[in-house]
Design a protein around this motif. Structure first.
Motif, PDB file in Angstrom:
ATOM      1  N   CYS A   1      31.337  34.866 131.860  1.00  0.00           N
ATOM      2  CA  CYS A   1      31.832  33.999 130.785  1.00  0.00           C
ATOM      3  C   CYS A   1      31.430  32.547 131.015  1.00  0.00           C
ATOM      4  CB  CYS A   1      33.356  34.093 130.687  1.00  0.00           C
ATOM      5  SG  CYS A   1      33.972  35.640 130.009  1.00  0.00           S
ATOM      6  N   ALA A   2      31.595  32.070 132.228  1.00  0.00           N
ATOM      7  CA  ALA A   2      31.284  30.675 132.522  1.00  0.00           C
ATOM      8  C   ALA A   2      29.817  30.348 132.269  1.00  0.00           C
ATOM      9  CB  ALA A   2      31.649  30.365 133.971  1.00  0.00           C
ATOM     10  N   SER A   3      28.958  31.362 132.383  1.00  0.00           N
ATOM     11  CA  SER A   3      27.517  31.143 132.243  1.00  0.00           C
ATOM     12  C   SER A   3      27.035  31.187 130.796  1.00  0.00           C
ATOM     13  CB  SER A   3      26.758  32.208 133.050  1.00  0.00           C
ATOM     14  OG  SER A   3      27.116  32.157 134.410  1.00  0.00           O
ATOM     15  N   LEU A   4      27.811  31.746 129.891  1.00  0.00           N
ATOM     16  CA  LEU A   4      27.335  32.002 128.524  1.00  0.00           C
ATOM     17  C   LEU A   4      27.528  30.787 127.624  1.00  0.00           C
ATOM     18  CD1 LEU A   4      28.577  35.687 128.102  1.00  0.00           C
ATOM     19  CD2 LEU A   4      26.296  34.879 128.784  1.00  0.00           C
ATOM     20  N   THR A   5      26.899  29.691 128.006  1.00  0.00           N
ATOM     21  CA  THR A   5      27.116  28.409 127.328  1.00  0.00           C
ATOM     22  C   THR A   5      26.414  28.306 125.975  1.00  0.00           C
ATOM     23  OG1 THR A   5      25.279  27.458 128.585  1.00  0.00           O
ATOM     24  CG2 THR A   5      27.489  27.191 129.505  1.00  0.00           C
ATOM     25  N   LEU A   6      25.489  29.206 125.672  1.00  0.00           N
ATOM     26  CA  LEU A   6      24.822  29.136 124.367  1.00  0.00           C
ATOM     27  C   LEU A   6      25.830  29.188 123.227  1.00  0.00           C
ATOM     28  CD1 LEU A   6      22.171  29.146 122.712  1.00  0.00           C
ATOM     29  CD2 LEU A   6      22.217  31.651 122.847  1.00  0.00           C
ATOM     30  N   ILE A   7      26.945  29.847 123.448  1.00  0.00           N
ATOM     31  CA  ILE A   7      27.942  30.000 122.390  1.00  0.00           C
ATOM     32  C   ILE A   7      28.502  28.652 121.941  1.00  0.00           C
ATOM     33  CG2 ILE A   7      30.066  30.248 123.766  1.00  0.00           C
ATOM     34  CD1 ILE A   7      30.672  32.749 121.997  1.00  0.00           C
ATOM     35  N   ARG A   8      28.412  27.639 122.789  1.00  0.00           N
ATOM     36  CA  ARG A   8      28.931  26.314 122.415  1.00  0.00           C
ATOM     37  C   ARG A   8      28.138  25.694 121.269  1.00  0.00           C
ATOM     38  NH1 ARG A   8      30.230  23.413 128.274  1.00  0.00           N
ATOM     39  NH2 ARG A   8      31.475  25.128 129.119  1.00  0.00           N
ATOM     40  N   ARG A   9      26.895  26.095 121.124  1.00  0.00           N
ATOM     41  CA  ARG A   9      26.074  25.559 120.027  1.00  0.00           C
ATOM     42  C   ARG A   9      26.175  26.428 118.773  1.00  0.00           C
ATOM     43  NH1 ARG A   9      22.482  25.024 124.386  1.00  0.00           N
ATOM     44  NH2 ARG A   9      20.993  26.573 123.580  1.00  0.00           N
ATOM     45  N   HIS A  10      26.951  27.504 118.870  1.00  0.00           N
ATOM     46  CA  HIS A  10      27.097  28.441 117.740  1.00  0.00           C
ATOM     47  C   HIS A  10      28.550  28.900 117.677  1.00  0.00           C
ATOM     48  CE1 HIS A  10      22.680  28.764 117.352  1.00  0.00           C
ATOM     49  NE2 HIS A  10      22.696  28.658 118.671  1.00  0.00           N
ATOM     50  N   ARG A  11      29.473  27.950 117.693  1.00  0.00           N
ATOM     51  CA  ARG A  11      30.883  28.342 117.813  1.00  0.00           C
ATOM     52  C   ARG A  11      31.385  29.125 116.607  1.00  0.00           C
ATOM     53  NH1 ARG A  11      31.766  23.105 120.733  1.00  0.00           N
ATOM     54  NH2 ARG A  11      32.212  23.684 122.909  1.00  0.00           N
ATOM     55  N   SER A  12      30.908  28.837 115.429  1.00  0.00           N
ATOM     56  CA  SER A  12      31.394  29.582 114.260  1.00  0.00           C
ATOM     57  C   SER A  12      31.022  31.053 114.370  1.00  0.00           C
ATOM     58  CB  SER A  12      30.823  28.996 112.968  1.00  0.00           C
ATOM     59  OG  SER A  12      31.346  27.697 112.749  1.00  0.00           O
ATOM     60  N   GLU A  13      29.751  31.325 114.703  1.00  0.00           N
ATOM     61  CA  GLU A  13      29.333  32.723 114.883  1.00  0.00           C
ATOM     62  C   GLU A  13      30.027  33.327 116.099  1.00  0.00           C
ATOM     63  OE1 GLU A  13      27.334  29.991 114.615  1.00  0.00           O
ATOM     64  OE2 GLU A  13      25.304  30.597 114.034  1.00  0.00           O
ATOM     65  N   GLY A  14      30.148  32.522 117.157  1.00  0.00           N
ATOM     66  CA  GLY A  14      30.784  33.005 118.373  1.00  0.00           C
ATOM     67  C   GLY A  14      32.242  33.353 118.167  1.00  0.00           C
ATOM     68  N   TRP A  15      32.938  32.572 117.365  1.00  0.00           N
ATOM     69  CA  TRP A  15      34.344  32.853 117.075  1.00  0.00           C
ATOM     70  C   TRP A  15      34.485  34.230 116.430  1.00  0.00           C
ATOM     71  CZ3 TRP A  15      39.018  30.938 118.168  1.00  0.00           C
ATOM     72  CH2 TRP A  15      40.112  31.347 117.379  1.00  0.00           C
ATOM     73  N   ARG A  16      33.628  34.510 115.461  1.00  0.00           N
ATOM     74  CA  ARG A  16      33.678  35.822 114.811  1.00  0.00           C
ATOM     75  C   ARG A  16      33.354  36.933 115.815  1.00  0.00           C
ATOM     76  NH1 ARG A  16      31.292  32.704 110.631  1.00  0.00           N
ATOM     77  NH2 ARG A  16      29.184  33.296 111.277  1.00  0.00           N
ATOM     78  N   PHE A  17      32.395  36.683 116.670  1.00  0.00           N
ATOM     79  CA  PHE A  17      31.989  37.666 117.679  1.00  0.00           C
ATOM     80  C   PHE A  17      33.142  38.009 118.619  1.00  0.00           C
ATOM     81  CE2 PHE A  17      29.950  37.925 122.054  1.00  0.00           C
ATOM     82  CZ  PHE A  17      29.578  39.259 121.957  1.00  0.00           C
ATOM     83  N   LEU A  18      33.938  37.031 118.983  1.00  0.00           N
ATOM     84  CA  LEU A  18      34.976  37.241 119.992  1.00  0.00           C
ATOM     85  C   LEU A  18      36.242  37.889 119.448  1.00  0.00           C
ATOM     86  CD1 LEU A  18      34.632  33.885 121.962  1.00  0.00           C
ATOM     87  CD2 LEU A  18      33.796  36.153 122.649  1.00  0.00           C
ATOM     88  N   GLN A  19      36.420  37.920 118.135  1.00  0.00           N
ATOM     89  CA  GLN A  19      37.684  38.432 117.588  1.00  0.00           C
ATOM     90  C   GLN A  19      37.972  39.880 117.985  1.00  0.00           C
ATOM     91  OE1 GLN A  19      39.912  36.224 116.208  1.00  0.00           O
ATOM     92  NE2 GLN A  19      38.237  34.972 117.019  1.00  0.00           N
TER      93      GLN A  19
END
Length: 232
Positions: free
Chosen positions: A110-128
């Motif tokens: 988790c700590a390494s997957l920083t790409l999600i910070r530049r795509h938080r809207s898509e990432g939020w949906r992914f994590l639900q």
């Protein structure tokens, strides 16, 4: 540019292995489902960067056997360091998540997957789906990803609501929520303090959050007594 084979990756991991360190680490990670070789995390990170320098396509290929704890960790670090389009990255992360079946693999990935910070809207949906998962470590993945990458003022309301709504699927998921509440408290103490006694939040998670806050040097002194009172 030659493809990197799975055999070559496993050979390099075994060359870095330290049996004594493996024995020590195994005591800290209950319920290991694969061999633990004893490769130190800084060396795994260095190897991930080296593999990507040798062949950037290693992140999108099938070069990881997942036969050892370290092989899975290395795969996570490669996905963390790789330069990829988010649309390619997300499904590869999704394929890896079911293999993150202990707290150590989950948290370091988790700590390494920083790409999600530049795509938080898509990432939020992914994590639900992970936050609602009945799988203990899948759920921990969702919570720790929010803690690591979404504790911003813009996302605060949604993240805190998500922590409240999580119904932990096991001990390590509950501990992740407690850890996340502690991290959120450091940023927004007035907003998070009510959650430390809120019955909607799992009691185990609340206790964990309070314990970590009382142990942490980052907790403001003016809040310590108020947290201690909640423990009575």
């Amino acid at each position: 540019m030659e493809n990197i084979t799975s055999e070559a990756i496993d050979r390099r991991l075994h060359m870095l292995a330290e049996p004594d360190y493996a024995a020590f680490s195994a005591k800290l990670i209950p319920n290991l489902n694969r061999p633990l070789l004893g490769v130190r995390i800084p060396q795994l990170r260095q190897l991930a960067k080296a593999l990507l320098r040798e062949n950037p396509n290693v992140a999108t290929g099938e070069a990881f056997t997942h036969l050892s704890h370290e092989n899975i960790a290395l795969h996570g670090f490669v996905l963390g360091y790789a330069r990829m389009d988010y649309a390619l990255w997300e499904p590869r992360v999704a394929q890896l998540v079911p293999l993150l079946d202990n707290w150590a693999l989950c948290d370091m990935t988790c700590a390494s997957l920083t790409l999600i910070r530049r795509h938080r809207s898509e990432g939020w949906r992914f994590l639900q789906s992970y936050l609602r998962s009945s799988d203990e470590f899948g759920q921990r993945f969702g919570v720790v990803m929010l803690m690591d990458h979404f504790l911003t003022d813009e996302w605060a309301d949604r993240v805190l609501e998500a922590f409240v709504l999580v119904r932990p699927a096991g001990y390590y998921a509950a501990m992740a929520v407690g850890w996340a509440l502690q991290a959120a408290f450091i940023r927004w103490p007035r907003r998070v303090f009510p959650l430390l006694s809120e019955a909607q939040v799992c009691e185990e998670s609340r206790k964990m959050a309070r314990k970590k806050l009382l142990e942490s040097r980052r907790t403001p002194n003016e809040w310590r007594m108020r947290i201690k009172i909640l423990e009575i």
